[in-house]
Write an enzyme that holds these catalytic residues in place. Sequence first.
Site, mmCIF file in Angstrom:
data_model
loop_
_atom_site.group_PDB
_atom_site.id
_atom_site.type_symbol
_atom_site.label_atom_id
_atom_site.label_comp_id
_atom_site.label_asym_id
_atom_site.label_seq_id
_atom_site.Cartn_x
_atom_site.Cartn_y
_atom_site.Cartn_z
ATOM 1 N N GLY A 105 -5.772 -45.600 15.374
ATOM 2 C CA GLY A 105 -6.106 -44.224 15.017
ATOM 3 C C GLY A 105 -7.091 -44.208 13.877
ATOM 4 N N GLY A 107 -8.941 -41.304 10.722
ATOM 5 C CA GLY A 107 -8.960 -39.984 10.116
ATOM 6 C C GLY A 107 -9.773 -40.000 8.844
ATOM 7 N N GLY A 108 -9.495 -39.024 7.959
ATOM 8 C CA GLY A 108 -10.252 -38.926 6.722
ATOM 9 C C GLY A 108 -10.069 -40.132 5.818
ATOM 10 N N GLY A 110 -9.906 -43.261 6.889
ATOM 11 C CA GLY A 110 -10.555 -44.435 7.462
ATOM 12 C C GLY A 110 -9.941 -44.747 8.810
ATOM 13 N N ASP A 228 2.220 -33.436 2.131
ATOM 14 C CA ASP A 228 1.456 -33.415 3.382
ATOM 15 C C ASP A 228 2.386 -33.691 4.569
ATOM 16 O OD1 ASP A 228 -0.869 -32.957 4.768
ATOM 17 O OD2 ASP A 228 -1.594 -35.019 4.615
#
Length: 425
Positions: A105, A107-108, A110, A228
Amino acid sequence: MPRPWRPMIAAKCCTVDDGQVAVIGNLSRCRPTRSEFSKKVAELTSFRRLMSPSAELSSSSSARFNEDLSAAAAAGYGIGAGLYAFQLCELRAITHDFSSNYLLGEGGFGTVHKGYIDEKMRPGLKAQAVAVKLLDIEGLQGHREWLAEVILLGQFRHPHLVKLIGYCCEDEERLLVYEFMPRGSLENHLFRRISTALSWGTRLKIAVGAAKGLAFLHGAEKPVIYRDFKTSNILLDSDFTAKLSDFGLAKMGPEGEDTHVTTRVMGTHGYAAPEYVMTGHLTTRSDVYGYGVVLLELLTGRRAMDKSRGKSEEKLVDWARPYLTSSRKLRCIMDPKLAGHYSVKGAREVASLALQCISPTPKDRPRMSAVIDTLQGLQHLKDMAVSVGAWPTTPIVGRNAISAKSKMEGAANGRRRVSASAKLG
């Protein structure tokens, strides 16, 4: 010899919607450019409590990393004795130079790649599959957030927190090595069409496990606010045991007489508590709100934010709230993938609990210990909706669902009238 493993090839999870980057499904934070990041890095407060006032973070050297750890230790935070310091060349080798064929996967932060550690790499380290997170220093989570994960997961061990095995800090590179979670994220199971639908019992098990992870953080000697909580950060092992991951935004809770921490608003749109979004005031009850949103996702099979739907259905909390107060209304929003195979009483209790968790007033939200007690009492209920005629045996949505429901009720009333006539005759 350990069994050979085949790389888990996953499609890239990063999508673009309305000009913003949505990371791993529904992450609504935009990725800054290098210049923007450089301007703001000194302003970051997400982990300042772990640093002494004179400790200025640097992302350029291993020596500075050691200084940061020393400063954190002086403030009362260690990284734990069980972590391994890996070399970059070792992590390149076990991931085939971070090959796209081993991509799990991105994302922001890396990218995350699968790797395999053998027993010869470090004394005492068993052979196992691992997940290697390669952080993008220019991205959303830079050195400070990386350090937060090293320190928090280094000192905390719990069955419902993903285990951090080690880290790597060489020049500009920041990497983390976790235990491999073979079933991926809860997000993938709920929202990816290729996934087999999660059963009601499995959903409850996941909800309980995630609640235990949050309760552990909130009950620590120095409470931790996760900040989060969302489906993409809940990972599942082979038995669907839920473990919380990605602690880059975690923050130490209020101290002394303080009732909250004021901080720059960070997190994911749709999960963040309204008081935090509006004022920046952060408490453990902010996490409880996010947990309530995830309960709604487990009930409905819908995302916290879904811009593909109409305006009235875009935000899950606003759309679902009116349906949570009665069993009759709740049936209209239950995940069609369940096909009625869920406990009527259990769903009603979960809906009531979710409604408490998403209360606009933080003090009205329950503590995670109370959430656990409620959910654990629902795990053995067997009053399935299909067995009591409350749900069609196959998933039906939209107007057809209303029509089918009316026909079912009409047929049931007809049977009752026939039976009554027979008795009278």
